[in-house]
Design an enzyme around this catalytic site. Sequence first.
Site, PDB file in Angstrom:
ATOM      1  N   GLU A  79       0.839  -1.200   0.000  1.00  0.00           N
ATOM      2  CA  GLU A  79       0.000   0.000   0.000  1.00  0.00           C
ATOM      3  C   GLU A  79       0.875   1.251   0.000  1.00  0.00           C
ATOM      4  O   GLU A  79       0.400   2.353   0.259  1.00  0.00           O
ATOM      5  CB  GLU A  79      -0.967  -0.009   1.181  1.00  0.00           C
ATOM      6  CG  GLU A  79      -0.301  -0.134   2.528  1.00  0.00           C
ATOM      7  CD  GLU A  79      -1.299  -0.226   3.657  1.00  0.00           C
ATOM      8  OE1 GLU A  79      -2.071   0.726   3.847  1.00  0.00           O
ATOM      9  OE2 GLU A  79      -1.288  -1.239   4.376  1.00  0.00           O
ATOM     10  N   CYS A 111      -3.584  -3.155   4.356  1.00  0.00           N
ATOM     11  CA  CYS A 111      -2.697  -4.193   4.913  1.00  0.00           C
ATOM     12  C   CYS A 111      -3.161  -5.613   4.588  1.00  0.00           C
ATOM     13  O   CYS A 111      -2.538  -6.585   5.009  1.00  0.00           O
ATOM     14  CB  CYS A 111      -2.571  -4.018   6.417  1.00  0.00           C
ATOM     15  SG  CYS A 111      -1.946  -2.388   6.858  1.00  0.00           S
ATOM     16  N   HIS A 233      -2.780  -9.276  12.403  1.00  0.00           N
ATOM     17  CA  HIS A 233      -2.187  -8.099  11.763  1.00  0.00           C
ATOM     18  C   HIS A 233      -1.863  -7.134  12.897  1.00  0.00           C
ATOM     19  O   HIS A 233      -2.715  -6.851  13.739  1.00  0.00           O
ATOM     20  CB  HIS A 233      -3.185  -7.462  10.788  1.00  0.00           C
ATOM     21  CG  HIS A 233      -2.795  -6.078  10.400  1.00  0.00           C
ATOM     22  ND1 HIS A 233      -1.563  -5.793   9.861  1.00  0.00           N
ATOM     23  CD2 HIS A 233      -3.439  -4.879  10.525  1.00  0.00           C
ATOM     24  CE1 HIS A 233      -1.473  -4.495   9.648  1.00  0.00           C
ATOM     25  NE2 HIS A 233      -2.601  -3.909  10.043  1.00  0.00           N
TER      26      HIS A 233
HETATM   27  N1  COA Z   1       1.511   4.207  30.438  1.00  0.00           N
HETATM   28  C1  COA Z   1       0.878   3.164  29.878  1.00  0.00           C
HETATM   29  N2  COA Z   1      -0.068   3.310  28.906  1.00  0.00           N
HETATM   30  C2  COA Z   1      -0.347   4.554  28.489  1.00  0.00           C
HETATM   31  C3  COA Z   1       0.303   5.684  29.019  1.00  0.00           C
HETATM   32  C4  COA Z   1       1.261   5.483  30.059  1.00  0.00           C
HETATM   33  N3  COA Z   1       1.918   6.482  30.620  1.00  0.00           N
HETATM   34  N4  COA Z   1      -0.196   6.773  28.401  1.00  0.00           N
HETATM   35  C5  COA Z   1      -1.126   6.349  27.506  1.00  0.00           C
HETATM   36  N5  COA Z   1      -1.209   5.003  27.561  1.00  0.00           N
HETATM   37  C6  COA Z   1      -2.055   4.118  26.743  1.00  0.00           C
HETATM   38  C7  COA Z   1      -3.499   4.588  26.575  1.00  0.00           C
HETATM   39  O1  COA Z   1      -4.274   4.270  27.691  1.00  0.00           O
HETATM   40  C8  COA Z   1      -3.887   3.821  25.319  1.00  0.00           C
HETATM   41  O2  COA Z   1      -4.162   2.486  25.650  1.00  0.00           O
HETATM   42  P1  COA Z   1      -5.591   1.837  25.298  1.00  0.00           P
HETATM   43  O3  COA Z   1      -5.803   2.047  23.828  1.00  0.00           O
HETATM   44  O4  COA Z   1      -5.435   0.399  25.654  1.00  0.00           O
HETATM   45  O5  COA Z   1      -6.589   2.571  26.102  1.00  0.00           O
HETATM   46  C9  COA Z   1      -2.602   3.795  24.503  1.00  0.00           C
HETATM   47  O6  COA Z   1      -1.547   4.094  25.423  1.00  0.00           O
HETATM   48  C10 COA Z   1      -2.559   4.811  23.373  1.00  0.00           C
HETATM   49  O7  COA Z   1      -2.937   6.048  23.909  1.00  0.00           O
HETATM   50  P2  COA Z   1      -3.891   7.030  23.090  1.00  0.00           P
HETATM   51  O8  COA Z   1      -4.146   8.228  23.900  1.00  0.00           O
HETATM   52  O9  COA Z   1      -5.069   6.270  22.545  1.00  0.00           O
HETATM   53  O10 COA Z   1      -2.862   7.374  21.891  1.00  0.00           O
HETATM   54  P3  COA Z   1      -3.051   8.244  20.620  1.00  0.00           P
HETATM   55  O11 COA Z   1      -4.236   9.125  20.669  1.00  0.00           O
HETATM   56  O12 COA Z   1      -1.723   8.877  20.403  1.00  0.00           O
HETATM   57  O13 COA Z   1      -3.339   7.187  19.437  1.00  0.00           O
HETATM   58  C11 COA Z   1      -3.205   5.281  18.026  1.00  0.00           C
HETATM   59  C12 COA Z   1      -2.827   5.870  19.371  1.00  0.00           C
HETATM   60  C13 COA Z   1      -2.742   3.830  17.969  1.00  0.00           C
HETATM   61  C14 COA Z   1      -4.717   5.311  17.817  1.00  0.00           C
HETATM   62  C15 COA Z   1      -2.491   6.106  16.899  1.00  0.00           C
HETATM   63  O14 COA Z   1      -1.115   5.958  17.062  1.00  0.00           O
HETATM   64  C16 COA Z   1      -2.876   5.683  15.499  1.00  0.00           C
HETATM   65  O15 COA Z   1      -3.888   6.118  14.966  1.00  0.00           O
HETATM   66  N6  COA Z   1      -2.087   4.830  14.857  1.00  0.00           N
HETATM   67  C17 COA Z   1      -2.392   4.269  13.555  1.00  0.00           C
HETATM   68  C18 COA Z   1      -3.178   2.989  13.723  1.00  0.00           C
HETATM   69  C19 COA Z   1      -3.373   2.323  12.400  1.00  0.00           C
HETATM   70  O16 COA Z   1      -2.397   2.174  11.673  1.00  0.00           O
HETATM   71  N7  COA Z   1      -4.581   1.926  12.035  1.00  0.00           N
HETATM   72  C20 COA Z   1      -4.859   1.374  10.740  1.00  0.00           C
HETATM   73  C21 COA Z   1      -4.400   0.014  10.506  1.00  0.00           C
HETATM   74  S1  COA Z   1      -5.097  -1.223  11.484  1.00  0.00           S
END
Ligand code: COA
Length: 393
Positions: A79, A111, A233
């Site tokens: 992709e 993916c 995945h």
């Molecule tokens: N200690 C431990 N965990 C922590 C933390 C800390 N100090 N601070 C935050 N976290 C955890 C949060 O609780 C969350 O866990 P949960 O999802 O189990 O609740 C996780 O870390 C991520 O935090 P979040 O605030 O949701 O992060 P974000 O807003 O930066 O976004 C993603 C994370 C994954 C959604 C983002 O990186 C993303 O969109 N990635 C792309 C995903 C993708 O590729 N999708 C398409 C293909 S499947």
Amino acid sequence: MKIGIDKIGFYAPHLYVDMNKLAEARNVEPEKFTIGIGQEKMAIAPITQDPVTLAANAALGILDDEDKASIDFVIFGTESGIDNSKSAGVYVHRLLGLNPYARNIELKQACYGATAAIQMAKGHVALNPDSKVLVLASDIARYGLHTSGESTQGAGAVALLISAEPKIMALEEHSAYLTDDIMDFWRPIYSDKAFVDGKFSNEQYIVFFQKVWEAYKAKAGLGLADFEAICFHLPYTKMGLKALRTILDQGSEEDQERLLANYKVSTIYNRNVGNIYTGSLYLSLLSLLEQKEDLKDGSRIGLFSYGSGAVGEFFTGILQPDYRNYLNIAHHSNLFESRKEITVSEYERIFEETLPVDGSTVELGIANDPAAICLSGMQDNMRLYVNKLHKTM
Ligand code: COA
């Protein structure tokens, strides 16, 4: 006739960023990346590596002369392809010196592309039992500096040789698949970075997993007790765990312990590479096979493939007798050990580096890249590749 994975190879670029240091630079707690997202290291592709070279380097590690002569179909799942017309596999075909009497195509569905490729390969081998199909899954995941997706980037490729009477894993008959038109992640052709609605994507991934799992169970009449492990995945290693947890109550305590322990092993490589999009599921399978020494022949492995947009599939395979003898464990362990850490500012500089889009000529410094196959430059809007082993241009 059994059909499945005869060989499996992997390649990641030689550079990585430590997620603790990325967290520090982005002013977030390191545990968010290492525990919350579940990533330790993120592979960074230098400008001399693109999806073509990553795939070619992954295949280089597994193919012998007999394979090269028997492969009559190359299917390249990606992709982050480099051309809207020509298949990336055609470049790989020349760089590896494959049998010219072969088909060669590129497949796209986020993916999910490599899974579609494997199923297509299975059909091809069923009709042509002497054929071997080279399935390539190769991507560079880019969300952008300082974006919420930044911590889930990565780069790498997996190469799979699909044949009759496979030495590693025979694919089973049943599989369940699902399509729904959703906008959780996409990349318009004018953009070199993906757009993602991260929370929605996480939610849909789980919805798709649950639906195809239920559909699979109804078709195959199997349940959690029949699985030694389920590979997912993995856009980041926490994602599969979130999905797995939603079905664990269908199994006994023993099933739960086994599946959770094996899930952990199946994430070791991904945790140290990052998201490689099409190859992520197969990198996870490789991690399980290579890192779990006592995984028995005959074990059934479940595979959940998800490609945003979205298509999902659940299918299964059975590990073949002495499959461990046919893995490339030493080669892959050497690949991980010889990687080099770069600073966050070096990563940022590499991330912003671009190739010319005006037809001008550029020669790239491939001497700094230890890979056998590299992008050596551009001329007249064409990418120039080199296989250092063959001196092929
Ligand atoms: N200690 C431990 N965990 C922590 C933390 C800390 N100090 N601070 C935050 N976290 C955890 C949060 O609780 C969350 O866990 P949960 O999802 O189990 O609740 C996780 O870390 C991520 O935090 P979040 O605030 O949701 O992060 P974000 O807003 O930066 O976004 C993603 C994370 C994954 C959604 C983002 O990186 C993303 O969109 N990635 C792309 C995903 C993708 O590729 N999708 C398409 C293909 S499947």
